[in-house]
Design a protein around this motif. Structure first.
Motif, PDB file in Angstrom:
ATOM      1  N   ASN A   1       0.529   6.368 -17.011  1.00 31.54           N
ATOM      2  CA  ASN A   1      -0.772   6.278 -17.533  1.00 31.54           C
ATOM      3  C   ASN A   1      -1.812   5.498 -16.596  1.00 31.54           C
ATOM      4  N   ASN A   2      -2.563   5.985 -15.497  1.00 28.06           N
ATOM      5  CA  ASN A   2      -3.311   5.043 -14.853  1.00 28.06           C
ATOM      6  C   ASN A   2      -4.662   4.814 -15.375  1.00 28.06           C
ATOM      7  N   TRP A   3      -4.946   3.759 -15.647  1.00 34.48           N
ATOM      8  CA  TRP A   3      -6.202   3.219 -16.615  1.00 34.48           C
ATOM      9  C   TRP A   3      -7.024   2.371 -15.924  1.00 34.48           C
ATOM     10  N   SER A   4      -8.070   2.494 -16.298  1.00 33.07           N
ATOM     11  CA  SER A   4      -9.172   1.656 -15.502  1.00 33.07           C
ATOM     12  C   SER A   4     -10.512   1.578 -16.470  1.00 33.07           C
ATOM     13  N   LEU A   5     -11.433   0.756 -16.049  1.00 33.25           N
ATOM     14  CA  LEU A   5     -12.754   0.632 -16.934  1.00 33.25           C
ATOM     15  C   LEU A   5     -13.869   0.797 -15.958  1.00 33.25           C
TER      16      LEU A   5
ATOM     17  N   SER B   1     -13.815   4.148 -20.393  1.00 37.50           N
ATOM     18  CA  SER B   1     -12.459   3.907 -20.183  1.00 37.50           C
ATOM     19  C   SER B   1     -11.809   5.032 -19.258  1.00 37.50           C
ATOM     20  N   THR B   2     -11.072   4.962 -18.177  1.00 40.64           N
ATOM     21  CA  THR B   2     -10.829   6.217 -17.575  1.00 40.64           C
ATOM     22  C   THR B   2      -9.105   6.112 -17.277  1.00 40.64           C
ATOM     23  N   LEU B   3      -8.906   7.502 -17.458  1.00 38.98           N
ATOM     24  CA  LEU B   3      -7.327   7.636 -17.457  1.00 38.98           C
ATOM     25  C   LEU B   3      -6.950   8.695 -16.309  1.00 38.98           C
ATOM     26  N   GLY B   4      -5.963   8.566 -15.681  1.00 40.02           N
ATOM     27  CA  GLY B   4      -5.233   9.346 -14.539  1.00 40.02           C
ATOM     28  C   GLY B   4      -3.935   9.599 -14.953  1.00 40.02           C
ATOM     29  N   TRP B   5      -3.254  10.581 -15.372  1.00 42.57           N
ATOM     30  CA  TRP B   5      -1.903  10.670 -15.763  1.00 42.57           C
ATOM     31  C   TRP B   5      -1.230  11.353 -14.666  1.00 42.57           C
ATOM     32  N   GLU B   6       0.095  11.043 -14.705  1.00 41.97           N
ATOM     33  CA  GLU B   6       0.949  11.705 -13.730  1.00 41.97           C
ATOM     34  C   GLU B   6       2.293  12.273 -14.411  1.00 41.97           C
ATOM     35  N   GLN B   7       2.188  13.482 -14.452  1.00 48.15           N
ATOM     36  CA  GLN B   7       3.067  14.199 -15.567  1.00 48.15           C
ATOM     37  C   GLN B   7       4.394  14.753 -14.834  1.00 48.15           C
TER      38      GLN B   7
ATOM     39  N   ASP C   1       0.943  -4.789  -3.149  1.00 50.66           N
ATOM     40  CA  ASP C   1       2.505  -4.546  -3.082  1.00 50.66           C
ATOM     41  C   ASP C   1       2.537  -3.523  -4.409  1.00 50.66           C
ATOM     42  N   ARG C   2       3.583  -2.735  -4.420  1.00 47.30           N
ATOM     43  CA  ARG C   2       3.890  -1.772  -5.217  1.00 47.30           C
ATOM     44  C   ARG C   2       5.045  -2.424  -6.107  1.00 47.30           C
ATOM     45  N   ASN C   3       4.832  -2.266  -7.177  1.00 47.19           N
ATOM     46  CA  ASN C   3       6.099  -2.660  -8.095  1.00 47.19           C
ATOM     47  C   ASN C   3       6.621  -1.317  -9.038  1.00 47.19           C
ATOM     48  N   ARG C   4       7.397  -0.842  -8.401  1.00 49.05           N
ATOM     49  CA  ARG C   4       7.803   0.450  -9.340  1.00 49.05           C
ATOM     50  C   ARG C   4       8.697   0.237 -10.424  1.00 49.05           C
ATOM     51  N   THR C   5       9.219  -1.050 -10.694  1.00 52.03           N
ATOM     52  CA  THR C   5       9.984  -1.341 -11.871  1.00 52.03           C
ATOM     53  C   THR C   5       9.213  -1.947 -13.128  1.00 52.03           C
TER      54      THR C   5
ATOM     55  N   ALA D   1      -0.364  15.532 -10.983  1.00 51.40           N
ATOM     56  CA  ALA D   1      -1.198  14.650 -11.355  1.00 51.40           C
ATOM     57  C   ALA D   1      -2.775  14.972 -10.961  1.00 51.40           C
ATOM     58  N   PRO D   2      -3.456  14.731 -11.801  1.00 52.49           N
ATOM     59  CA  PRO D   2      -4.872  15.215 -11.696  1.00 52.49           C
ATOM     60  C   PRO D   2      -5.909  13.865 -11.183  1.00 52.49           C
ATOM     61  N   VAL D   3      -6.885  14.092 -10.912  1.00 52.58           N
ATOM     62  CA  VAL D   3      -8.190  13.250 -10.352  1.00 52.58           C
ATOM     63  C   VAL D   3      -8.356  12.525 -12.058  1.00 52.58           C
ATOM     64  N   PHE D   4      -8.553  11.382 -11.957  1.00 49.53           N
ATOM     65  CA  PHE D   4      -8.755  10.528 -13.256  1.00 49.53           C
ATOM     66  C   PHE D   4     -10.148  10.914 -13.922  1.00 49.53           C
ATOM     67  N   GLU D   5     -10.095  11.042 -15.282  1.00 50.67           N
ATOM     68  CA  GLU D   5     -11.338  11.205 -15.765  1.00 50.67           C
ATOM     69  C   GLU D   5     -11.809  10.214 -17.131  1.00 50.67           C
TER      70      GLU D   5
ATOM     71  N   GLU E   1     -19.509   1.600 -11.412  1.00 47.14           N
ATOM     72  CA  GLU E   1     -18.509   0.705 -10.525  1.00 47.14           C
ATOM     73  C   GLU E   1     -17.194   0.579 -11.227  1.00 47.14           C
ATOM     74  N   ASN E   2     -16.245   0.251 -10.672  1.00 43.62           N
ATOM     75  CA  ASN E   2     -14.961   0.243 -11.160  1.00 43.62           C
ATOM     76  C   ASN E   2     -14.696  -1.169 -11.717  1.00 43.62           C
ATOM     77  N   LEU E   3     -14.475  -1.651 -12.952  1.00 42.07           N
ATOM     78  CA  LEU E   3     -14.266  -3.014 -13.236  1.00 42.07           C
ATOM     79  C   LEU E   3     -13.154  -3.620 -12.799  1.00 42.07           C
TER      80      LEU E   3
ATOM     81  N   ASN F   1      -6.758  -1.116  -8.273  1.00 41.15           N
ATOM     82  CA  ASN F   1      -8.028  -0.974  -9.014  1.00 41.15           C
ATOM     83  C   ASN F   1      -7.600  -0.556 -10.138  1.00 41.15           C
ATOM     84  N   LYS F   2      -6.813  -0.400 -10.657  1.00 41.32           N
ATOM     85  CA  LYS F   2      -6.448   0.142 -11.998  1.00 41.32           C
ATOM     86  C   LYS F   2      -4.982  -0.479 -12.388  1.00 41.32           C
ATOM     87  N   PHE F   3      -4.589  -0.429 -13.767  1.00 38.30           N
ATOM     88  CA  PHE F   3      -3.361  -0.662 -14.056  1.00 38.30           C
ATOM     89  C   PHE F   3      -2.684   0.668 -14.478  1.00 38.30           C
ATOM     90  N   GLU F   4      -1.284   0.745 -14.151  1.00 38.07           N
ATOM     91  CA  GLU F   4      -0.572   1.721 -14.326  1.00 38.07           C
ATOM     92  C   GLU F   4       0.275   1.502 -15.359  1.00 38.07           C
ATOM     93  N   PHE F   5       0.347   2.282 -16.477  1.00 37.20           N
ATOM     94  CA  PHE F   5       1.218   2.076 -17.697  1.00 37.20           C
ATOM     95  C   PHE F   5       2.467   3.010 -17.346  1.00 37.20           C
TER      96      PHE F   5
HETATM   97  P1  ADP Z   1       0.977   6.971  -7.485  1.00 32.04           P
HETATM   98  O1  ADP Z   1       0.831   5.791  -8.574  1.00 32.04           O
HETATM   99  O2  ADP Z   1       1.996   7.829  -7.608  1.00 32.04           O
HETATM  100  O3  ADP Z   1       0.944   6.198  -6.163  1.00 32.04           O
HETATM  101  P2  ADP Z   1      -1.907   7.337  -7.099  1.00 32.04           P
HETATM  102  O4  ADP Z   1      -2.086   5.942  -6.865  1.00 32.04           O
HETATM  103  O5  ADP Z   1      -2.308   8.278  -6.026  1.00 32.04           O
HETATM  104  O6  ADP Z   1      -0.457   7.565  -7.456  1.00 32.04           O
HETATM  105  O7  ADP Z   1      -2.863   7.621  -8.542  1.00 32.04           O
HETATM  106  C1  ADP Z   1      -2.028   7.914  -9.512  1.00 32.04           C
HETATM  107  C2  ADP Z   1      -3.184   8.247 -10.530  1.00 32.04           C
HETATM  108  O8  ADP Z   1      -4.270   7.391 -10.671  1.00 32.04           O
HETATM  109  C3  ADP Z   1      -4.156   9.743 -10.263  1.00 32.04           C
HETATM  110  O9  ADP Z   1      -3.982  10.310 -11.345  1.00 32.04           O
HETATM  111  C4  ADP Z   1      -5.579   9.067 -10.123  1.00 32.04           C
HETATM  112  O10 ADP Z   1      -6.489   9.965 -10.466  1.00 32.04           O
HETATM  113  C5  ADP Z   1      -5.351   7.779 -11.107  1.00 32.04           C
HETATM  114  N1  ADP Z   1      -6.340   6.893 -10.812  1.00 32.04           N
HETATM  115  C6  ADP Z   1      -7.156   6.525  -9.770  1.00 32.04           C
HETATM  116  N2  ADP Z   1      -8.130   5.644  -9.798  1.00 32.04           N
HETATM  117  C7  ADP Z   1      -8.159   5.236 -11.039  1.00 32.04           C
HETATM  118  C8  ADP Z   1      -8.881   4.816 -11.978  1.00 32.04           C
HETATM  119  N3  ADP Z   1     -10.007   4.197 -11.600  1.00 32.04           N
HETATM  120  N4  ADP Z   1      -8.822   5.010 -13.317  1.00 32.04           N
HETATM  121  C9  ADP Z   1      -7.853   5.915 -13.874  1.00 32.04           C
HETATM  122  N5  ADP Z   1      -7.001   6.179 -13.053  1.00 32.04           N
HETATM  123  C10 ADP Z   1      -7.035   6.379 -11.594  1.00 32.04           C
END
Ligand code: ADP
Ligand code: MG
Length: 729
Positions: free
Chosen positions: A343-347, A210-216, A457-461, A295-299, A353-355, A469-473
């Protein structure tokens, strides 16, 4: 008059730049230099020890005693070479902060000398006297001791000359007293469940991460101004403050040029973060004045969470060097945007590969679909638990306040995927040909456009949005640790994937071809989870109504939302996946409720004190000046002119009295409500009393205090004003 506000302002306005002396190195040369990473392990560990640590990280194998001693010796040598004098087990207790207790390496030996010592047993396990950490009654019922145990999957690091060893924290009887223990269990659970499902598609997939990239998001205020606001110091947010004539309405702060003093701070913060191996990447101004994001690169999720905790600590520490204080609270200022932690989350798989990346082939698309639809179904089934996990007094101010997603959990997937799911819902399964070959798999299967990733499309609401390629909680609060949302998200998806496999296998056992079986279950899930999908504006009133019609929950306050922790559905979910027991969930529920009560109680006290000791005396002092003035006018003016000219002052004098009277009345009523709430013994009932009976007075009192701020002479006003807090930098 010795006004603290003016002294603070003077300090804030005459700050000197804090100059940082950076080494003459490239970032790649110092990145991770303070972590016991793979390179350091290779250098400081024997081959045997290195292999065992790697096996432990990758396969969860136990490290035996003899090797633990070797590893400890290696870590010690490395840490000392970096100037460390102490070591500590570093853990995430249920306070939501981090905890550490430092011990020196030095041990006295004969002849008044000392040597550095660090044994394997000290690396792997410790027994901190941690009886004051919240345990929700777990330890008082069983046994008072708590243990920390080394988590080799998150590398040890050095902070302030102290070697920090990430650990789990459990009670003597094995109950978890921290966030890391259930997190590691949830990670294990999603790995197993997702790998099993991936096996339908690709036999090479043997591990799923499971991968997480947070935005603080956070605010910065000058430290002197911060210290002149007791509400900020004691509660993390301003309880009063009239909005500044200008705040965020021009939207000129978002992505604007970063102010120099802030930039100098960010650079030093990033330098220190990089040395600790935290891959912070992005920095920018946020919407509100003095609000920023990092924000970092996800890990991998466990590491990413530790990095977020460390990062919050680091932000605070480095900011102080630049005479800033970081406000990590979800809503430090009324009327301007609050802070979240997306919380950007993926698998991800062992095959890299990114599921959640739609594939190029029909086959990988079917895999993508299977994962996607299971996530939708999981969120649909357990939306209340997702809501509960982000409930906090701070986040209550933010959710649904037209700046952050509402308290209603829904999922956004974008137009292309919606079209696809609609097509699947209508598709007839007999159009599917049973073959494993890519081309013939599904004749009529709607194609996922290849460019989906770029054109989503981005839905910021939306609280939970698919972003290519990920879900953003997005509903997570800025002050929260990412662990609870990540525990729940991974857990519910793992649970769902396991059910999916049982259903698909069941069909296969009855003779249905594999792809047919997959498709049939996917199609049913699309239908069953449909009501959790929402593509429109989540901030709108219409959505609140529509969601109610759909039967989606809308828990507006923390005590309400927290109920989901202990309902049978959640308990079963956590227990059947071996993540938390009923007892542990009840303990967490209790801790959260108590935390809620205490926070509102503290805010209420601070609010009462400030109103009584700071605001009212100053208002009366100013009123007296006006009264003196009116008296003086009467002496020097003829009656007619006096009658005409004293009008304004008279009005202000009356207004002040009215506001003071209202403040006094409400503060007294609030104190009464608090007394009644304090008399309640039952934890949940008490939290509800604080929420329903005490909290509503805050806004009422604030309204009159903020009115007084506009009436009273600026020179007397004791608390730094919003325009000063938000625009001094
Ligand atoms: P924003 O949501 O502000 O447009 P980005 O799309 O650039 O920002 O990415 C936000 C976050 O998503 C970053 O922390 C990035 O590392 C993370 N992210 C990108 N790909 C993945 C992934 N596969 N799994 C988890 N987090 C990811
Ligand atoms: Mg984002």
């Amino acid at each position: 008059m010795d006004n603290l506000r003016f002294r603070a302002l003077e300090l804030a306005m005459t700050r000197k730049q804090h100059i940082v002396d950076y080494p003459d190195q490239k970032a790649s040369e110092y990145f991770g230099e303070l972590t016991f990473n793979k390179a350091a392990m290779r250098e400081y560990l024997t081959e045997e020890a290195f292999q065992q640590v790697m096996n432990s990280i990758e396969k969860g194998e136990k490290i035996d005693r003899k090797i633990a001693d070797q590893v400890a010796a290696g870590i010690k040598a490395w840490a000392i070479s970096k100037g460390a004098t102490h070591y500590t087990h570093w853990f995430l207790p249920l306070t939501g902060a981090t905890a550490e207790k430092h011990d020196a390496f030095i041990d006295p030996v004969e002849g008044g000398k000392g040597i550095e010592k660090f044994r394997g047993s000290e690396l792997t396990q410790q027994e901190p006297d941690a009886s004051s950490f919240p345990s929700g009654g777990i330890r008082s019922t069983f046994e008072a001791r708590g243990y920390t145990a080394w988590d080799p999957t998150s590398p040890a690091f050095i902070m302030d000359r102290t070697l920090c060893i990430p650990t789990v924290f459990v009670s003597y009887t094995g109950e978890s007293l921290d966030f890391k223990t259930p997190l590691l269990k949830a990670i294990y659970s999603i790995d197993k469940a997702a790998t099993d499902v991936c096996q339908y598609f690709d036999k090479d997939i043997t591990k799923v991460f499971s991968t997480l990239g947070w935005e603080q998001e956070y605010f910065l205020v000058d430290s002197a101004l911060y210290l002149a606001r007791p509400d900020l110091v004691l509660t993390g947010r301003t309880l009063f403050g009239h909005s500044s004539a200008k705040d965020q309405q021009l939207e000129d702060h978002y992505f604007g040029t970063i102010p120099q003093r802030v930039l100098t701070f960010m650079q030093e913060f990033e330098y220190e973060a990089h040395r600790l191996g935290i891959p912070v990447k992005t920095r920018h101004n946020e919407v509100a004045p003095n609000q920023f994001e990092c924000a970092p690169v996800f890990e991998e999720v466990n590491l990413s969470i530790d990095h977020n905790q460390l990062m919050m600590h680091l932000l605070d520490k480095i900011a102080k060097r630049h005479d800033f204080t970081v406000l990590i609270h979800e809503k430090p200022f009324g009327g301007v945007n609050g802070s979240g932690k997306h919380n950007n989350w993926s698998l991800a798989t062992n095959t890299r590969e990114n599921l959640l990346s739609p594939g190029k082939t029909t086959k990988s698309n079917l895999r993508f679909l299977a994962i996607l639809v299971n996530i939708l179904k999981a969120v649909h089934e357990h939306a209340d638990m997702l809501r509960a996990i982000i409930a906090s007094p701070g986040n209550d101010h933010r959710l649904g306040a037209n700046e952050a997603p509402p308290a209603i959990i829904s999922v956004f997937i974008g137009a292309s995927l919606t079209q696809m799911l609609d097509a699947i819902e209508k598709a007839d399964s007999h159009v599917f040909i049973n073959t494993d070959a890519d081309s013939g798999l599904l004749k009529d299967m709607p194609k996922i456009p290849e460019i989906l990733l770029d054109n989503t499309d981005r839905n910021r609401t939306s609280p939970f949005a698919f972003t290519g390629n990920k879900f953003e909680f997005r509903a997570v609060g800025s002050a929260q640790t990412c662990a609870p949302p990540m525990i729940v998200l991974n857990l519910i998806v793992a649970d769902q994937l396991r059910k999916f496999k049982v259903e698909v296998d069941g069909l296969i056992a009855k003779g249905t071809a594999k792809d047919q079986a997959l498709f049939q279950v996917i199609k049913r899930y699309v239908k069953e989870s449909k009501k959790i999908r929402f593509e429109g504006n989540n901030y709108s009133e219409d959505w609140v109504k529509e969601a109610a019609k759909r039967g989606l929950s809308n828990f507006k306050t923390t005590p309400e939302a927290l109920k989901a922790y202990v309902v049978k559905k959640s308990v079963d979910l956590f227990e059947r996946n071996n993540v938390l027991t009923k007892r542990e969930l009840e303990a967490r529920h209790d801790i959260n409720l108590e935390n809620y009560t205490k926070k509102i109680q503290i805010e209420s006290r601070v609010l009462g004190d400030l109103a009584g000791n700071h605001i009212i005396p100053v208002a009366i002092r100013y009123q007296n000046t006006l009264i003196e003035n009116v008296k003086g006018l009467k002496q020097v003016l003829d009656l007619k002119t006096y009658g005409k000219l004293s009008q304004n002052q008279m009005e202000t004098i009356t207004d002040i009295s009215e506001h003071v009277d209202k403040i006094k009345t409400y503060v007294n009523l609030m104190i009464e409500a608090r007394k009644e709430a304090n008399a309640i013994n039952e934890t949940e009932e008490k939290a509800f009393a604080y929420c329903g009976q005490v909290l509503p007075f805050f806004e009422k009192i604030r309204y009159h205090v903020d009115k007084l701020e506009l009436l009273v002479d600026d020179e007397l006003w004791p608390l730094p004003k919003y325009r000063e807090l938000l625009f001094t930098r």
